[in-house]
Motif scaffolding. Structure first.
Motif, PDB file in Angstrom:
ATOM      1  N   ASP A 143      -1.065  -3.053   5.011  1.00 33.47           N
ATOM      2  CA  ASP A 143      -0.199  -2.788   3.860  1.00 33.47           C
ATOM      3  C   ASP A 143       1.151  -2.286   4.332  1.00 33.47           C
ATOM      4  O   ASP A 143       1.305  -1.793   5.441  1.00 33.47           O
ATOM      5  CB  ASP A 143      -0.839  -1.726   2.964  1.00 33.47           C
ATOM      6  N   THR A 144       2.118  -2.356   3.447  1.00 34.82           N
ATOM      7  CA  THR A 144       3.428  -1.772   3.738  1.00 34.82           C
ATOM      8  C   THR A 144       3.524  -0.358   3.188  1.00 34.82           C
ATOM      9  O   THR A 144       4.594   0.226   3.168  1.00 34.82           O
ATOM     10  CB  THR A 144       4.549  -2.631   3.137  1.00 34.82           C
ATOM     11  N   GLU A 145       2.397   0.196   2.728  1.00 35.89           N
ATOM     12  CA  GLU A 145       2.395   1.569   2.240  1.00 35.89           C
ATOM     13  C   GLU A 145       1.015   2.186   2.403  1.00 35.89           C
ATOM     14  O   GLU A 145      -0.004   1.495   2.484  1.00 35.89           O
ATOM     15  CB  GLU A 145       2.803   1.625   0.770  1.00 35.89           C
ATOM     16  N   ILE A 146       1.005   3.501   2.502  1.00 36.76           N
ATOM     17  CA  ILE A 146      -0.213   4.292   2.453  1.00 36.76           C
ATOM     18  C   ILE A 146       0.039   5.438   1.482  1.00 36.76           C
ATOM     19  O   ILE A 146       1.189   5.686   1.089  1.00 36.76           O
ATOM     20  CB  ILE A 146      -0.614   4.849   3.842  1.00 36.76           C
ATOM     21  N   SER A 147      -1.016   6.129   1.089  1.00 39.43           N
ATOM     22  CA  SER A 147      -0.861   7.237   0.144  1.00 39.43           C
ATOM     23  C   SER A 147      -1.646   8.441   0.626  1.00 39.43           C
ATOM     24  O   SER A 147      -2.625   8.308   1.361  1.00 39.43           O
ATOM     25  CB  SER A 147      -1.343   6.828  -1.254  1.00 39.43           C
TER      26      SER A 147
END
Length: 508
Positions: A143-147
């Motif tokens: 992904d291009t993001e994590i949280s």
């Protein structure tokens, strides 16, 4: 960058009577700027936005004589139905100098874009991210993001400005530090981190780098450098949190005058990221996990006694910081002139035990660390050795700065939730020192189990009920112009703030 950060935290730092936004905070942009402070950080004392206090409630919770215990109005106000409670001090300071933050933050790569900033707090069983292909990853698509989920307690001293400031910005600094690691953290956990980052902050083979036909080094070089230290992703997250604390402290130093940031604060932070809890502590707040009714320490206190050797070693290396008024040596008590040339107990930065030395004139100076337990102080001034702020703090009636002896770097402990089975009664309890001054870990565990035994697992506010009970037990009741515990002993007259975080849902 500034406008995006402002939009991301508008729900968090707005009016104290407005419910916080359910959208995740985000710092994923292509710019390499750190979080900025011009995002409506309050200039006057206020309470955490997630409490949604009315003006009347705000006035009531500031009454030092009533000491009303405040909790969130509904369980949904905080992610993972986190429990929270707080109470003001018994007249120790004008305002409640504790602050708190609880949030869900999305981290985007520096060269990527956030796919979706409008999703609410994920609940148990929901997918947090939908995978998007990335051509730059060499192991598999990422992904291009994590949280991550974030909880922070900030115990202010000498004013509430630093605690308010850090509570609004520290999680954004953590977000900013993680942005370079988005693709790395999504690789298998056993995969070593790359020694360097490519220009686009992804894991990729540099163009023109020889692979199979590497030039063989000379024998002596091969013997010296035949191994590379392997750094795993867990260490990268720890380093990101440590650097975030440093950057937060630097920002406080730069902007303390223009933003009216008074005093300093201890900071206790929990970050849930990719199956693990990272608990970072700088100061004397503490956190414990209660699993199957048993307490597990998740932090260490940083006080003049626990960090005596570090502080003394700095005084030994840089005696000019002592201002010719202090000695880095420790003695059981102050030395008197009449005791010169006598042999007395002492210890220095190299010692954990005690020995005897002949007293000389320099030994009559005030000890760098003096006192015992909660009364121990650095330079007779401050009772903690780590935290944020305190850049202007001086020894009373002198020009000697204390900040060089204080560290902003937290101690970080990691708890892997995937290695254990947790039920609805397993929690992480975070509290400022106002709680821990009068209660033991085992007593906290007993209280947690007692409250849970009388409330059904489906009752969502049960975690706030636990937090409220812990605050009630340590606050005590007014008796004979003081606050007393049921046993009659002294209750806590400090500000008290407590998070109770359920662990069962976090593993999902």
């Amino acid at each position: 960058m500034i406008s995006k950060v402002r939009a991301a935290v508008s729900g968090l730092v707005g009016s104290k009577s407005i419910k916080p936004s359910s959208q995740p905070d985000s710092c994923g942009t292509s710019e390499k700027e750190p979080p900025r402070s011009d995002i409506s950080v309050p200039r006057t004392p206020c309470r955490p936005a997630f409490l949604c206090l009315t003006p009347q409630e705000l006035q009531d919770c500031g009454d030092h004589t009533a000491r009303v215990i405040v909790t969130p109005k509904t369980p949904e106000d905080l992610p993972w139905i986190t429990g929270y409670a707080e109470v003001i001090n018994g007249g120790k300071s004008l305002n409640n100098e504790d602050q708190a933050c609880c949030d869900y933050v999305t981290v985007g790569t520096r060269d990527g874009k956030i796919n979706d900033c409008s999703k609410e707090f994920p609940t148990s069983g929901q997918n947090r991210n939908e995978k998007q292909p990335s051509a730059n990853a060499i192991f598999y698509d990422v992904d291009t993001e994590i949280s991550f989920y974030y909880w922070g307690l900030f115990d202010g001293h000498a004013g509430c400005g630093c605690a308010m400031y850090a509570s609004r910005l520290l999680h954004l600094h953590i977000c900013d530090q993680l942005r370079d690691l988005v693709s790395i953290l999504q690789q298998p956990e056993s995969t070593p981190a790359p020694i360097y980052l490519a220009n686009n902050n992804t894991i990729e083979q540099a163009a023109g780098t020889p692979t199979e036909e590497k030039k063989q080094p000379f024998l002596e070089t091969s013997l010296r450098f035949h191994l590379e230290k392997q750094v795993l992703s867990e260490s990268l997250v720890i380093g990101a949190i440590e650097n975030a604390f440093r950057e937060m402290d630097k920002q406080i130093e730069r902007e303390r005058a223009t933003s009216k940031i008074d005093g300093g604060c201890c900071a206790l932070v929990a970050v849930y990221l990719m199956g693990k809890l990272y608990v970072a502590n700088a100061g004397d707040s503490r956190a414990i996990i209660i699993r199957q009714g048993k307490p597990i320490p998740m932090s260490e206190e940083f006080t003049p006694e626990t960090e005596r050797q570090r502080v003394q070693f700095l005084g030994f290396l840089k005696p000019e910081l002592l201002g010719n008024e202090f000695t880095y040596l420790e003695f059981p008590r102050r030395i008197q002139q009449k005791e010169l040339k006598k042999r007395m107990l002492y210890r220095d930065h190299t010692m954990t035990g005690w020995a005897y030395k002949t007293i000389v004139e320099d030994d009559t100076k005030f000890p760098l660390i003096y006192g015992e337990g909660k009364k121990a102080r650095v330079m007779a001034t401050i009772g903690v050795t780590r935290g944020l702020g305190d850049h202007d703090l001086k020894v009373y009636n002198s020009n000697i700065y204390i900040k060089p002896f204080l560290s902003c770097v937290p101690g970080v402990r990691v708890y892997d939730l995937t290695k254990f089975e947790h039920d609805a009664n397993d929690v992480l309890v975070m509290g400022t020192d106002g709680l821990w001054d009068v209660i033991k870990d085992e007593e906290v565990a007993d209280t947690v189990q007692t409250i849970f035994a009388s409330h059904d697992n489906k009752q969502q506010n049960r975690y706030s009920l636990v937090a409220k009970e812990l605050v009630l037990q340590t606050r005590g009741v007014p008796k004979e112009n003081n606050w007393r515990l049921p046993s009659g002993s002294q209750a806590s007259v400090d500000d008290i703030s407590v998070f109770v975080i359920p662990l069962a849902g976090l593993r999902s």
